[in-house]
Scaffold this motif. Structure first.
Motif, PDB file in Angstrom:
ATOM      1  N   VAL A  41      25.024  -2.170  24.394  1.00 46.49           N
ATOM      2  CA  VAL A  41      24.564  -1.552  25.647  1.00 46.49           C
ATOM      3  C   VAL A  41      25.752  -0.933  26.360  1.00 46.49           C
ATOM      4  O   VAL A  41      26.735  -1.618  26.660  1.00 46.49           O
ATOM      5  N   GLN A  42      25.660   0.361  26.650  1.00 52.11           N
ATOM      6  CA  GLN A  42      26.752   1.102  27.286  1.00 52.11           C
ATOM      7  C   GLN A  42      26.608   1.166  28.799  1.00 52.11           C
ATOM      8  O   GLN A  42      27.594   1.105  29.521  1.00 52.11           O
ATOM      9  N   ASP A  43      25.400   1.322  29.289  1.00 51.66           N
ATOM     10  CA  ASP A  43      25.147   1.472  30.720  1.00 51.66           C
ATOM     11  C   ASP A  43      25.454   0.159  31.443  1.00 51.66           C
ATOM     12  O   ASP A  43      24.924  -0.892  31.096  1.00 51.66           O
ATOM     13  N   SER A  44      26.329   0.206  32.457  1.00 54.32           N
ATOM     14  CA  SER A  44      26.775  -1.021  33.140  1.00 54.32           C
ATOM     15  C   SER A  44      25.634  -1.713  33.885  1.00 54.32           C
ATOM     16  O   SER A  44      25.578  -2.946  33.925  1.00 54.32           O
ATOM     17  N   GLN A  45      24.739  -0.936  34.462  1.00 55.78           N
ATOM     18  CA  GLN A  45      23.613  -1.537  35.175  1.00 55.78           C
ATOM     19  C   GLN A  45      22.672  -2.254  34.209  1.00 55.78           C
ATOM     20  O   GLN A  45      22.208  -3.367  34.474  1.00 55.78           O
ATOM     21  N   LEU A  46      22.403  -1.623  33.075  1.00 59.52           N
ATOM     22  CA  LEU A  46      21.553  -2.243  32.058  1.00 59.52           C
ATOM     23  C   LEU A  46      22.238  -3.475  31.473  1.00 59.52           C
ATOM     24  O   LEU A  46      21.599  -4.497  31.235  1.00 59.52           O
ATOM     25  N   LYS A  47      23.558  -3.392  31.270  1.00 62.47           N
ATOM     26  CA  LYS A  47      24.317  -4.533  30.745  1.00 62.47           C
ATOM     27  C   LYS A  47      24.195  -5.732  31.693  1.00 62.47           C
ATOM     28  O   LYS A  47      24.032  -6.861  31.265  1.00 62.47           O
ATOM     29  N   LYS A  48      24.229  -5.476  33.012  1.00 58.68           N
ATOM     30  CA  LYS A  48      24.055  -6.549  33.997  1.00 58.68           C
ATOM     31  C   LYS A  48      22.665  -7.167  33.883  1.00 58.68           C
ATOM     32  O   LYS A  48      22.498  -8.377  34.025  1.00 58.68           O
ATOM     33  N   LEU A  49      21.666  -6.330  33.618  1.00 60.50           N
ATOM     34  CA  LEU A  49      20.307  -6.852  33.415  1.00 60.50           C
ATOM     35  C   LEU A  49      20.256  -7.747  32.171  1.00 60.50           C
ATOM     36  O   LEU A  49      19.616  -8.807  32.177  1.00 60.50           O
ATOM     37  N   TYR A  50      20.927  -7.325  31.117  1.00 59.05           N
ATOM     38  CA  TYR A  50      20.997  -8.144  29.900  1.00 59.05           C
ATOM     39  C   TYR A  50      21.690  -9.476  30.213  1.00 59.05           C
ATOM     40  O   TYR A  50      21.229 -10.535  29.800  1.00 59.05           O
ATOM     41  N   GLU A  51      22.798  -9.419  30.930  1.00 59.55           N
ATOM     42  CA  GLU A  51      23.542 -10.642  31.259  1.00 59.55           C
ATOM     43  C   GLU A  51      22.689 -11.590  32.095  1.00 59.55           C
ATOM     44  O   GLU A  51      22.674 -12.795  31.854  1.00 59.55           O
ATOM     45  N   GLN A  52      21.959 -11.040  33.068  1.00 58.61           N
ATOM     46  CA  GLN A  52      21.093 -11.874  33.897  1.00 58.61           C
ATOM     47  C   GLN A  52      19.970 -12.483  33.065  1.00 58.61           C
ATOM     48  O   GLN A  52      19.625 -13.657  33.224  1.00 58.61           O
ATOM     49  N   THR A  53      19.423 -11.689  32.153  1.00 54.09           N
ATOM     50  CA  THR A  53      18.364 -12.192  31.281  1.00 54.09           C
ATOM     51  C   THR A  53      18.895 -13.316  30.394  1.00 54.09           C
ATOM     52  O   THR A  53      18.217 -14.334  30.196  1.00 54.09           O
ATOM     53  N   ILE A  54      20.092 -13.153  29.865  1.00 55.38           N
ATOM     54  CA  ILE A  54      20.714 -14.207  29.052  1.00 55.38           C
ATOM     55  C   ILE A  54      20.873 -15.480  29.880  1.00 55.38           C
ATOM     56  O   ILE A  54      20.509 -16.575  29.432  1.00 55.38           O
ATOM     57  N   GLN A  55      21.394 -15.342  31.075  1.00 57.29           N
ATOM     58  CA  GLN A  55      21.583 -16.519  31.935  1.00 57.29           C
ATOM     59  C   GLN A  55      20.249 -17.193  32.253  1.00 57.29           C
ATOM     60  O   GLN A  55      20.134 -18.424  32.210  1.00 57.29           O
ATOM     61  N   ASP A  56      19.232 -16.382  32.540  1.00 55.19           N
ATOM     62  CA  ASP A  56      17.916 -16.933  32.855  1.00 55.19           C
ATOM     63  C   ASP A  56      17.303 -17.652  31.648  1.00 55.19           C
ATOM     64  O   ASP A  56      16.764 -18.752  31.779  1.00 55.19           O
ATOM     65  N   LEU A  57      17.402 -17.024  30.482  1.00 60.77           N
ATOM     66  CA  LEU A  57      16.844 -17.645  29.275  1.00 60.77           C
ATOM     67  C   LEU A  57      17.590 -18.929  28.921  1.00 60.77           C
ATOM     68  O   LEU A  57      16.970 -19.919  28.512  1.00 60.77           O
ATOM     69  N   GLU A  58      18.912 -18.921  29.053  1.00 64.05           N
ATOM     70  CA  GLU A  58      19.675 -20.140  28.781  1.00 64.05           C
ATOM     71  C   GLU A  58      19.260 -21.262  29.731  1.00 64.05           C
ATOM     72  O   GLU A  58      19.069 -22.408  29.302  1.00 64.05           O
ATOM     73  N   ALA A  59      19.105 -20.936  30.999  1.00 59.61           N
ATOM     74  CA  ALA A  59      18.672 -21.946  31.974  1.00 59.61           C
ATOM     75  C   ALA A  59      17.266 -22.441  31.644  1.00 59.61           C
ATOM     76  O   ALA A  59      16.996 -23.652  31.691  1.00 59.61           O
ATOM     77  N   ASN A  60      16.375 -21.514  31.291  1.00 57.10           N
ATOM     78  CA  ASN A  60      15.009 -21.899  30.917  1.00 57.10           C
ATOM     79  C   ASN A  60      15.019 -22.867  29.743  1.00 57.10           C
ATOM     80  O   ASN A  60      14.341 -23.903  29.762  1.00 57.10           O
ATOM     81  N   LEU A  61      15.757 -22.519  28.699  1.00 48.10           N
ATOM     82  CA  LEU A  61      15.787 -23.358  27.500  1.00 48.10           C
ATOM     83  C   LEU A  61      16.357 -24.740  27.802  1.00 48.10           C
ATOM     84  O   LEU A  61      15.822 -25.746  27.330  1.00 48.10           O
ATOM     85  N   LYS A  62      17.414 -24.796  28.578  1.00 42.12           N
ATOM     86  CA  LYS A  62      17.991 -26.100  28.920  1.00 42.12           C
ATOM     87  C   LYS A  62      16.979 -26.951  29.678  1.00 42.12           C
ATOM     88  O   LYS A  62      16.855 -28.152  29.416  1.00 42.12           O
ATOM     89  N   GLU A  63      16.258 -26.342  30.604  1.00 44.52           N
ATOM     90  CA  GLU A  63      15.239 -27.090  31.347  1.00 44.52           C
ATOM     91  C   GLU A  63      14.103 -27.535  30.426  1.00 44.52           C
ATOM     92  O   GLU A  63      13.647 -28.682  30.498  1.00 44.52           O
ATOM     93  N   LEU A  64      13.643 -26.654  29.566  1.00 39.55           N
ATOM     94  CA  LEU A  64      12.530 -26.988  28.679  1.00 39.55           C
ATOM     95  C   LEU A  64      12.925 -28.027  27.634  1.00 39.55           C
ATOM     96  O   LEU A  64      12.127 -28.908  27.300  1.00 39.55           O
ATOM     97  N   LEU A  65      14.151 -27.927  27.115  1.00 36.65           N
ATOM     98  CA  LEU A  65      14.601 -28.897  26.107  1.00 36.65           C
ATOM     99  C   LEU A  65      14.619 -30.321  26.651  1.00 36.65           C
ATOM    100  O   LEU A  65      14.452 -31.275  25.886  1.00 36.65           O
ATOM    101  N   ALA A  66      14.782 -30.469  27.949  1.00 35.61           N
ATOM    102  CA  ALA A  66      14.777 -31.810  28.544  1.00 35.61           C
ATOM    103  C   ALA A  66      13.434 -32.517  28.310  1.00 35.61           C
ATOM    104  O   ALA A  66      13.386 -33.744  28.249  1.00 35.61           O
TER     105      ALA A  66
END
Length: 165
Positions: A41-66
């Motif tokens: 991903v080249q676009d910085s705004q889109l890259k930030k969306l990807y980063e936020q999505t990664i953080q959200d998914l990681e948090a979701n998985l950690k909560e669900l794995l519990a």
């Protein structure tokens, strides 16, 4: 059979366990794909969306794995995860295609379009069955063994969480 309040609080019901499985598998595969793609991903705004999505998914998985401590677990063969990932990704695509066609058909007013979509829905259903059967035959989707199914989920989620990006 009556369950005490304590049993209900410490054990997931079958139907919610299966929903948990679907969410963890879907989000694990999605997280792996997004982590793999973010470097392209080249676009910085889109890259930030990807980063936020990664953080959200990681948090979701950690909560669900519990919640997996409230379900049966066993061992998983780590060597099979790559093929299982690709097959699971294909199965998720096939499942989504069936759902999308079904929804599109309910919105169709033109008979010719409805006929085409119905024909394509039938092909999507057959494709889903082929992918599912492949996964089941190869032990990637042990749908009749809840313990193995949930153990595979945990392994897939851990792999997704440990991937760098």
């Amino acid at each position: 059979m009556q369950h005490s309040d304590e049993q209900r609080q410490n054990t997931l019901a079958w139907h919610e366990t299966l929903e948990l499985h679907e969410l963890v598998a879907f989000q694990s595969i999605g997280l792996m794909k997004i982590k793999d793609a973010i470097g392209k991903v080249q676009d910085s705004q889109l890259k930030k969306l990807y980063e936020q999505t990664i953080q959200d998914l990681e948090a979701n998985l950690k909560e669900l794995l519990a919640f997996y401590s409230m379900t049966p677990r066993g061992e998983v063969d780590e060597r099979r995860l790559d093929n299982a990932f690709y097959a699971g990704d294909l199965l998720a695509f096939a499942k989504t295609a069936v759902r999308n066609y079904a929804i599109a058909i309910t919105e169709t007013a033109t008979p010719q379009l409805r006929n085409v979509l119905t024909k394509q829905l039938q092909k999507a259903i057959l494709n889903h069955a082929k992918v599912y059967n492949y996964m089941y035959k190869n032990g990637y989707y042990p749908s009749y063994d809840l313990e193995k199914l949930l153990t595979n989920d945990v392994a897939l989620a851990k792999k997704a969480l440990s991937m760098p990006y």
